[in-house]
Motif scaffolding. Structure first.
Motif, PDB file in Angstrom:
ATOM      1  N   HIS A 193       5.691  19.287  -3.514  1.00 37.01           N
ATOM      2  CA  HIS A 193       5.990  19.514  -2.100  1.00 37.01           C
ATOM      3  C   HIS A 193       6.448  20.949  -1.856  1.00 37.01           C
ATOM      4  N   LEU A 194       6.882  21.192  -0.614  1.00 40.89           N
ATOM      5  CA  LEU A 194       7.253  22.558  -0.228  1.00 40.89           C
ATOM      6  C   LEU A 194       8.667  22.905  -0.698  1.00 40.89           C
ATOM      7  N   ASN A 195       8.900  22.735  -1.992  1.00 39.36           N
ATOM      8  CA  ASN A 195      10.181  23.124  -2.576  1.00 39.36           C
ATOM      9  C   ASN A 195       9.957  24.359  -3.420  1.00 39.36           C
ATOM     10  N   SER A 219      19.332  22.911  10.123  1.00 38.81           N
ATOM     11  CA  SER A 219      19.304  22.236   8.825  1.00 38.81           C
ATOM     12  C   SER A 219      17.900  22.144   8.250  1.00 38.81           C
ATOM     13  N   GLY A 220      16.888  22.465   9.049  1.00 38.49           N
ATOM     14  CA  GLY A 220      15.525  22.357   8.554  1.00 38.49           C
ATOM     15  C   GLY A 220      14.515  22.406   9.679  1.00 38.49           C
ATOM     16  N   GLY A 221      13.256  22.393   9.288  1.00 42.26           N
ATOM     17  CA  GLY A 221      12.185  22.462  10.272  1.00 42.26           C
ATOM     18  C   GLY A 221      12.213  21.297  11.248  1.00 42.26           C
ATOM     19  N   THR A 222      12.639  20.148  10.766  1.00 44.62           N
ATOM     20  CA  THR A 222      12.695  18.962  11.621  1.00 44.62           C
ATOM     21  C   THR A 222      13.650  19.202  12.787  1.00 44.62           C
ATOM     22  N   GLN A 223      14.819  19.731  12.462  1.00 45.99           N
ATOM     23  CA  GLN A 223      15.801  20.008  13.523  1.00 45.99           C
ATOM     24  C   GLN A 223      15.348  21.169  14.397  1.00 45.99           C
ATOM     25  N   ALA A 281      -0.363  18.791  13.040  1.00 46.47           N
ATOM     26  CA  ALA A 281       1.035  19.105  13.359  1.00 46.47           C
ATOM     27  C   ALA A 281       1.961  18.216  12.520  1.00 46.47           C
ATOM     28  N   HIS A 282       3.105  18.747  12.151  1.00 43.94           N
ATOM     29  CA  HIS A 282       4.049  17.998  11.319  1.00 43.94           C
ATOM     30  C   HIS A 282       4.543  16.744  12.055  1.00 43.94           C
ATOM     31  N   PHE A 283       4.795  15.677  11.306  1.00 45.64           N
ATOM     32  CA  PHE A 283       5.188  14.413  11.956  1.00 45.64           C
ATOM     33  C   PHE A 283       6.482  14.542  12.757  1.00 45.64           C
ATOM     34  N   ALA A 293       1.577  24.912  17.963  1.00 46.68           N
ATOM     35  CA  ALA A 293       0.643  25.442  16.970  1.00 46.68           C
ATOM     36  C   ALA A 293       1.360  25.455  15.631  1.00 46.68           C
ATOM     37  N   THR A 294       0.603  25.268  14.568  1.00 42.14           N
ATOM     38  CA  THR A 294       1.194  25.244  13.231  1.00 42.14           C
ATOM     39  C   THR A 294       0.763  26.492  12.461  1.00 42.14           C
ATOM     40  N   ALA A 295       1.710  27.156  11.862  1.00 40.44           N
ATOM     41  CA  ALA A 295       1.399  28.310  11.011  1.00 40.44           C
ATOM     42  C   ALA A 295       1.727  27.913   9.578  1.00 40.44           C
ATOM     43  N   VAL A 323       5.519  27.672  17.893  1.00 36.94           N
ATOM     44  CA  VAL A 323       4.812  27.847  16.621  1.00 36.94           C
ATOM     45  C   VAL A 323       5.689  27.297  15.502  1.00 36.94           C
ATOM     46  N   ASP A 324       5.166  26.263  14.852  1.00 41.70           N
ATOM     47  CA  ASP A 324       5.873  25.679  13.719  1.00 41.70           C
ATOM     48  C   ASP A 324       5.449  26.430  12.457  1.00 41.70           C
ATOM     49  N   ALA A 325       6.264  27.420  12.092  1.00 44.90           N
ATOM     50  CA  ALA A 325       5.979  28.221  10.893  1.00 44.90           C
ATOM     51  C   ALA A 325       6.943  27.847   9.776  1.00 44.90           C
ATOM     52  N   PHE A 361      13.645  28.826   5.835  1.00 44.57           N
ATOM     53  CA  PHE A 361      13.954  29.724   4.716  1.00 44.57           C
ATOM     54  C   PHE A 361      13.985  28.946   3.403  1.00 44.57           C
ATOM     55  N   HIS A 362      14.201  27.632   3.486  1.00 42.43           N
ATOM     56  CA  HIS A 362      14.261  26.866   2.236  1.00 42.43           C
ATOM     57  C   HIS A 362      12.881  26.441   1.727  1.00 42.43           C
ATOM     58  N   LYS A 363      11.836  27.005   2.306  1.00 37.92           N
ATOM     59  CA  LYS A 363      10.502  26.760   1.748  1.00 37.92           C
ATOM     60  C   LYS A 363       9.944  28.061   1.175  1.00 37.92           C
ATOM     61  N   SER A 364       9.351  28.885   2.019  1.00 37.07           N
ATOM     62  CA  SER A 364       8.651  30.061   1.478  1.00 37.07           C
ATOM     63  C   SER A 364       9.528  31.311   1.374  1.00 37.07           C
TER      64      SER A 364
HETATM   65  C1  LIG Z   1       8.394  20.994   6.030  1.00 36.92           C
HETATM   66  C2  LIG Z   1       7.859  21.103   7.395  1.00 36.92           C
HETATM   67  C3  LIG Z   1       8.628  20.702   8.491  1.00 36.92           C
HETATM   68  C4  LIG Z   1       9.953  19.995   8.321  1.00 36.92           C
HETATM   69  O1  LIG Z   1      10.895  20.847   7.809  1.00 36.92           O
HETATM   70  P1  LIG Z   1      12.208  20.267   7.058  1.00 36.92           P
HETATM   71  O2  LIG Z   1      12.898  21.506   6.650  1.00 36.92           O
HETATM   72  O3  LIG Z   1      11.695  19.455   5.913  1.00 36.92           O
HETATM   73  O4  LIG Z   1      12.952  19.449   8.025  1.00 36.92           O
HETATM   74  C5  LIG Z   1       8.127  20.937   9.743  1.00 36.92           C
HETATM   75  N1  LIG Z   1       6.915  21.501   9.911  1.00 36.92           N
HETATM   76  C6  LIG Z   1       6.137  21.876   8.887  1.00 36.92           C
HETATM   77  C7  LIG Z   1       4.809  22.494   9.151  1.00 36.92           C
HETATM   78  C8  LIG Z   1       6.586  21.680   7.576  1.00 36.92           C
HETATM   79  O5  LIG Z   1       5.810  22.019   6.538  1.00 36.92           O
END
Ligand SMILES: *Cc1c(COP(=O)(O)O)cnc(C)c1O
Length: 494
Positions: free
Chosen positions: A86-88, A147-151, A188-190, A241-243, A270-272, A301-304
């Protein structure tokens, strides 16, 4: 008494405890040879259940030993080259050091009187990130760590909803809610759909636009949907849009999407979360061209960016919109406070000083080092795809867009359904042995193995090794199936 609490009279205990902990982790790290142990759920359940929480060991050294055996030995290690699921990411050492600072200080950044300089540090990084995105200073960009992309996505959509509803309209707010629409790509992310649900939008509020041939959001379909919504009397509160899509790493055509949004006065988010790291990439920054025209951007920041969980941010082109979620309490953030209270901008109240991790990373190695690390993962994905494409028993889904590779093991003569089944068999087998962790997903109705590459120290030999494990697992599964068949065929022959 109370000497387990950190204070000016316990610096010695603190230092000893942390040094021991760090030593334990360092020794453990040096000894890791696989992304995880081969312990199954039952064994782990037993390990955890065996701990008597009402009988403390009374001594941190003993607890470190217990916790090492319980947790470290069985944790999933994202730094291991066999981890590709996963994206870790492997984490930046200066960021881990920052965690020691923030843990000991226990800063909470919501109000000035709890954080002072930490508020300013976070704000500097927000401004810095907005500048990297390219938001015009004249629009007054702003943002907040989350706290993350979800938030971040939830807050972006909340803000977009409130911005939309603040526009004059003949219908009442309550009547408009049911007519709000979010237009997004199929990939798009769930968390986008769930955010819409949490925001009280109708079940069908999120419209998944048909994708272009390459899987990206189709600007023509978007135009059509924007016109269609207007004709139907619906209000498009946001286009997402998703990046860097979670599975394929696809980056939607941001300039064309921005054009359509501008023409229709629609909010562009834009969900980057994944692709945001390209903001500091020396080689691939161009992939994000157009992101500066968004109204809001999610960056993880906790992904890429190689930061420990949790570190994410939401950035807004017009920072004043953050005020749409502001709520005031006399005891915390009274209206017209003279000093900045970050809780005014956040959905959280008590909140970690996660910004320090990125700050110390930038101050130690700089943004370019982070970008180069991501670039390496992007390059590796291309090399890995070429290796898969060259193998006669492997099927590559397509050229990687970012740093994921989707493929499956499919020796000549293997049917689609059999190849689908093999994906899960193989993935589970790798995980259970602990030798590699890969993901799986469904694209185009078929199941695929997914390698998410975010480790710049992983190389092609590591990928080849995993391909070898995949073949081995498939052969083992075939042998097992044959064994199960054998008694029957023997009986039949008799
Ligand atoms: C991982 C991801 C999210 C969710 O981010 P979290 O930090 O896991 O909450 C949202 N959108 C995209 C495109 C992602 O890859």
């Amino acid at each position: 008494m109370h000497d387990f609490l950190l204070s000016r009279s316990t610096p010695g205990q603190y230092a000893r405890a942390l040094h021991s902990t760090v030593d334990t982790v360092a020794v453990h790290l040096a000894g890791t040879r696989a992304p995880r142990s081969d312990a199954g759920p039952a064994e782990l359940e037993q390990l955890v259940a065996a701990v008597d929480l009402d009988r403390p060991l009374g001594d941190l050294e003993a607890v470190l030993e217990e916790t090492r055996a319980l947790y470290l030995d069985h944790a999933v290690h994202f730094h291991d080259p066999g981890y590709m699921a996963h994206l870790n990411c492997p984490v930046a050492i200066p960021a881990v050091a920052a965690e020691a600072f923030t843990a000991a200080t226990n800063t909470a950044v919501e109000s000035w009187d709890q954080s002072t300089v930490a508020t300013l540090v976070e704000q500097r990084l927000v401004d810095w990130t907005a500048d990297r995105i390219g938001f015009p200073a004249a629009d007054g960009p702003d943002g907040v760590f989350t706290s993350g992309g979800t938030q971040s996505n939830l807050q972006a959509l909340f803000t977009a909803r409130e911005e939309r509803l603040s526009r004059p309209h003949p219908r009442a707010r309550q009547d408009r809610l049911g007519r709000l629409r979010v237009l997004a790509g199929e990939h798009a992310h769930f968390s986008v759909a769930r955010a819409a649900h949490l925001l009280g939008l109708p079940r069908d509020a999120v419209v998944a636009l048909p994708a272009r041939r390459d899987g990206c959001l189709d600007p023509v379909a978007l135009e059509r949907a924007l016109h269609g919504a207007a004709a139907a009397g619906d209000e498009v509160m946001a286009v997402v849009a998703t990046a860097g899509s979670t599975d394929l790493g696809l980056i939607d055509p941001l300039p064309a999407v921005a054009d359509a949004c501008r023409a229709h006065g629609a909010w562009l988010h834009v969900d980057a979360a994944y692709g945001g790291g390209l903001l500091v990439s020396p080689s691939h920054r161009g992939l994000l061209d157009g992101i500066e025209r968004a109204d809001s951007v999610t960056v993880d920041f906790h992904k890429s960016w190689f930061q420990p969980v949790a570190a994410s941010a939401l950035l807004l082109r017009e920072g004043r919109h953050l005020g749409l979620s502001t709520w005031s309490a006399e005891y915390l953030n009274p209206r017209h406070a003279v000093r900045p209270n970050l809780v005014d901008k956040s959905l959280q109240t008590t909140r970690r000083f996660d910004a320090l991790k990125l700050w110390m990373t930038l101050r130690t190695v700089g943004a370019e080092a982070l970008g180069r690390s991501l670039d390496r993962a992007v390059d590796l994905a291309r090399e890995a795809a070429a290796a898969v494409a060259a193998a006669p028993d492997m099927e590559l889904l397509g050229e990687p867009a970012l740093s994921t590779v989707l493929f499956r093991h499919r020796p000549p003569g293997t049917g689609e359904a059999e190849a689908d089944r093999l994906v899960e068999t193989v993935r589970t087998a790798l995980f259970d042995t602990g030798r590699a962790v890969v993901a799986s997903t469904v694209v185009g109705g078929r199941r695929w193995l997914k390698l998410t590459l975010l480790n710049p120290r992983t190389d092609l030999a590591d990928v080849e090794h995993v391909l070898g494990l995949v073949r081995e697992a498939a052969r083992e599964a075939a042998r097992e199936a044959a064994r199960e068949q054998a008694p029957l065929s023997t009986a039949g022959a008799r």
